[in-house]
Structure formats: structure tokens, C-alpha cells
Enzyme design. Structure first.
Site, PDB file in Angstrom:
ATOM      1  N   SER A   1      -2.349   0.008   5.430  1.00 47.77           N
ATOM      2  CA  SER A   1      -2.732   0.166   4.031  1.00 47.77           C
ATOM      3  C   SER A   1      -2.616   1.634   3.605  1.00 47.77           C
ATOM      4  O   SER A   1      -1.548   2.223   3.697  1.00 47.77           O
ATOM      5  CB  SER A   1      -4.143  -0.393   3.813  1.00 47.77           C
ATOM      6  OG  SER A   1      -4.471  -0.456   2.447  1.00 47.77           O
TER       7      SER A   1
ATOM      8  N   ASP B   1      -0.583 -10.905  -0.389  1.00 47.27           N
ATOM      9  CA  ASP B   1      -1.293  -9.637  -0.565  1.00 47.27           C
ATOM     10  C   ASP B   1      -1.272  -9.289  -2.056  1.00 47.27           C
ATOM     11  O   ASP B   1      -0.224  -8.971  -2.611  1.00 47.27           O
ATOM     12  CB  ASP B   1      -0.591  -8.542   0.244  1.00 47.27           C
ATOM     13  CG  ASP B   1      -1.367  -7.234   0.269  1.00 47.27           C
ATOM     14  OD1 ASP B   1      -2.165  -7.000  -0.656  1.00 47.27           O
ATOM     15  OD2 ASP B   1      -1.166  -6.451   1.213  1.00 47.27           O
TER      16      ASP B   1
ATOM     17  N   HIS C   1      -4.094  -9.092   2.119  1.00 42.97           N
ATOM     18  CA  HIS C   1      -4.089  -7.674   2.477  1.00 42.97           C
ATOM     19  C   HIS C   1      -4.900  -7.405   3.747  1.00 42.97           C
ATOM     20  O   HIS C   1      -4.502  -6.583   4.578  1.00 42.97           O
ATOM     21  CB  HIS C   1      -4.650  -6.844   1.318  1.00 42.97           C
ATOM     22  CG  HIS C   1      -4.506  -5.368   1.511  1.00 42.97           C
ATOM     23  ND1 HIS C   1      -3.281  -4.728   1.504  1.00 42.97           N
ATOM     24  CD2 HIS C   1      -5.430  -4.397   1.731  1.00 42.97           C
ATOM     25  CE1 HIS C   1      -3.464  -3.429   1.710  1.00 42.97           C
ATOM     26  NE2 HIS C   1      -4.750  -3.203   1.844  1.00 42.97           N
TER      27      HIS C   1
END
Length: 396
Positions: A204, A305, A337
Site C-alpha cells: 500500500s 480493491d 485492499h
């Protein structure tokens, strides 16, 4: 399997002296067991306090106006996965094969955790891991979700901590991670690591920061500047659910509750968005020599996501291939995600992303792959109904 020409995955060294960056002595070896245990408790309490503080920092940014619902969702999500996280924390605190809070720089957050395999039969490959957390709640301890089972498969993991916003902005984060990578490259042999088999992995926001670090380091190296580590030392880069083009996602983030003003504060203003967007920078003609020394890039992204759409990774891989970088994309069907890093880790068992990384790192080493085949399966750490609910409430 489906992708842009690639497959889709299926349905402590103590903090005694912050100015001392020499890590190679494990102080626990010199302490009575009771004293070592007491210090472990202090470390655990200190780091638990830090995690709680980071979560409330994020809530303080989300919990205004239209974002109150997201703040509540974050609390519910954290509560649902907490049984699994507590089990990981328990393993982390009791393991004798972890060097906790090794100092790698002068800043208070310049610490890393080293997860070491039990067997000492020769130099081990190394993953340098950079966790995500919206640039505000990144924390090295979260790396244990991946690192503990990776160490059981003969891979050393160095999970890096770094300054978060508002402790620092993106330049500080990039500086910290670059310094951490330099430290590992120089010192990992002292812990049984192979300095010729080092990999970088980011998740991320951590994928964004680490990709910025690799690109900026490649620029310096291509210009002949003085460097403390070389991109050529990195065998491959793994990016999970990452951000690589900031301008294209500003409005999307704002619509998801991550206010434009906060993002611009983290990124040091709108004029800096392109400067911290690797996908944009690699297109610059002055970067030709830099991209030629890039390592193999492998990106993973969930098709469900909604925090960072899979298009972010698709576009970056296409851009990398266009300029000649060896790059691959693994799309994970129906994964959110947080699935790739949190829920899948707490489910245990087989996992396509985890297994791919292990097989890639040990590829060509028959003995290592044979040991991997006999490693204990990853344990389930949280009941499936709780993980399914967590996915429903996840604000990410």
C-alpha cells in the site's frame, strides 16, 4: 488467471542508545533471562502504545464530517481482526529468533525488526519489508503477519519502521526507508543474511514509498553520485496494492474520505505530486539510464480493491514494460485492499501471493524448496466469520 499478459490469482537489539547504529551484538545474549523478559515487556508495552496512538491519529483525520462513518468502520474492523493480531503479537514477543527494534538511523522511528530462520545452515535470502498505513499508521510490527511464516521458510525479513505523518512528510519517509535499506545491505551478513540476495517488498503506502526510494536511488546511481547502497543489490521488487501515480488518484482518495488537503500536506504540496510518482518520473527522458538498472518488478493487486484501484498497478506495469523494465502484474480475483496482506495472513493455509514470493525467492534452489515443502502450514489465526465481517467493515 488473468492479467495484462500475466496471470491472475484465483477465485532486539534494544533502543538503548538512539545514536548508535551498530547492530551486530544482540544484547539479549548478555542479559539474565528475567531481565531480558522484563525488557521484552517494556518493548511490547511501548510499541502497543505506539500502535494505539497511530490508530487514533488516523481516526482523528477520518473522524470529521462525512468521515465519521469511516472512523467507526475502522474501529469495528480493528476489533474484528484483533484476536488474530493478538496471536501474532504473542508470537512476536516470545520468539527467540527475532531481533527487535534494531537501530538503523538517528530518528526515533528509525528501527527495524529482524525475523531470523531457526536454521543457521548458510546465508539466507533477505526481504526488506515496508508496511503501509495511509502514510499515517505504518508500523514495523505489522510486518510480522508475513515475516513469521517467511522465516519458517528460510527467509530473513527486515521490517522497517519510518516516520509517519505528521511526524514527517513524504521526503522524510523516503529518507528513512533509503537509510534502512542501506543499513540492511551493509549489515545483514552479520545476522546470517546473503547480501547478494536482497529483495524489497512494500504494501500500500509502503509500496509507494519504497518504489520512490528505488527510483530516486537509481537516479543518483546513474548520475554517478555518491551512494551508500546500490539498486543493483536488489534482486527484485514486490509491490502489494500500491500507489505509483499520485495525480491520477487525488480525486479518488478525496471521494473515499482521504481529504485532498491531508494528502497534499503529506506529499508536500500539489507541485510535489509528480516528483513522488514513479510512474510519471520513469517517462522522463533524463531517467533512461536510471530505469536500465531497475530490478525485476512484480506487482500484486486485488480486483476488488476500492481504496487503490487495480488500474494503479496495471498502468505502472505497462509503463515499466514500455521503457524496457522487466515487470509483471498478478491480479488477485475478488480480493480487497486489505485481503492480500491482512485477512489472507490471518486465514492461514495456502495463499497465492505468499506462495509465489517464497517460490520466486527460492527458485532454482532444490534444497531450499525441499525444506519449504516440509515447513509447517500457516495457522489460522482468526475465525472465518470474523474475517468476512471485517472485510465488510473495512474502511480501506
Amino acid at each position: 488467471m488473468k492479467t495484462t499478459n500475466t496471470p491472475t490469482f484465483g477465485s532486539g537489539t534494544r533502543r538503548r542508545n538512539s545514536s548508535n547504529v551498530s547492530p551486530v551484538i544482540n544484547s539479549d545474549q548478555c542479559l539474565p533471562r528475567s531481565e531480558s523478559f522484563r525488557l521484552d515487556l517494556i518493548d511490547a508495552a511501548t510499541e502497543t502504545y505506539l500502535i494505539i496512538g497511530l490508530i487514533f491519529t488516523l481516526i482523528s483525520y477520518l473522524g470529521v464530517g462525512r468521515n465519521k462513518t469511516r472512523a467507526i468502520s475502522l474501529l469495528v474492523y480493528t476489533s474484528l481482526i484483533s484476536p488474530g493480531l493478538l496471536k501474532v503479537a504473542y508470537q512476536f514477543c516470545l520468539s527467540t529468533h527475532i531481533r527487535r527494534s534494531v537501530v538503523y538511523g538517528d530518528q526515533p522511528r528509525n528501527r527495524l525488526d529482524l525475523f531470523l530462520p531457526k536454521d543457521k545452515d548458510g546465508p539466507k535470502p533477505v526481504i526488506i519489508f515496508v508496511t503501509g498505513g495511509a502514510w499515517m499508521i505504518g508500523y514495523k510490527g505489522l510486518g510480522a503477519l508475513f515475516a513469521l511464516p517467511l522465516a519458517e521458510r528460510d527467509i530473513i525479513v527486515a521490517s522497517l519502521d519510518y516516520r509517519n505523518y505528521p511526524q514527517g512528510t513524504i521526503s522524510d519517509m523516503v529518507e528513512d526507508i533509503s537509510q534502512g535499506i542501506s543499513f540492511v545491505c551493509k549489515n545483514i551478513a552479520e545476522y546470517g543474511g546473503d547480501p547478494n540476495r536482497i529483495y524489497v517488498m512494500g504494501q500500500s503506502a509502503g509500496a509507494h514509498i519504497s518504489s520512490c526510494v528505488l527510483f530516486q536511488q537509481a537516479i543518483k546511481e546513474s548520475k554517478g553520485e555518491t551512494i551508500s547502497w546500490s539498486v543493483s543489490q536488489i534482486k527484485a521488487y514486490f509491490g502489494l496494492s500500491g500507489v505509483y501515480n499520485l495525480p491520477s488518484l487525488v480525486e479518488h482518495f478525496d471521494s473515499r474520505g482521504f481529504h485532498r488537503s491531508i494528502l497534499l500536506s503529506i506529499m508536500e504540496g500539489e507541485e510535489s505530486l509528480k516528483r513522488f510518482s514513479p510512474e510519471i518520473l520513469i517517462e522522463d527522458s533524463s531517467a533512461v539510464n536510471a530505469v536500465s538498472i531497475f530490478p525485476h518488478v512484480i506487482l500484486f493487486h486485488g480486483t476488488a480493491d476500492y481504496s487503490i484501484p487495480a488500474d494503479a498497478s496495471i498502468s505502472f506495469v505497462e509503463s515499466l514494460k514500455r521503457i524496457g523494465v522487466r515487470a509483471e502484474l498478478k491480479l488477485c480475483n475478488g480480493k480487497s485492499h486489505t485481503d492480500l496482506f491482512v485477512q489472507n495472513a490471518l486465514r492461514g493455509g495456502k495463499d497465492e501471493v505468499f506462495d509465489y514470493i517464497v517460490d520466486y525467492i527460492h527458485g532454482g534452489d532444490a534444497d531450499a524448496l525441499a525444506k519449504v515443502a516440509t515447513a509447517p502450514p500457516r495457522k489460522r489465526l482468526c475465525p472465518e466469520p470474523m474475517l468476512m465481517l471485517a472485510s465488510m467493515f473495512s474502511p480501506f
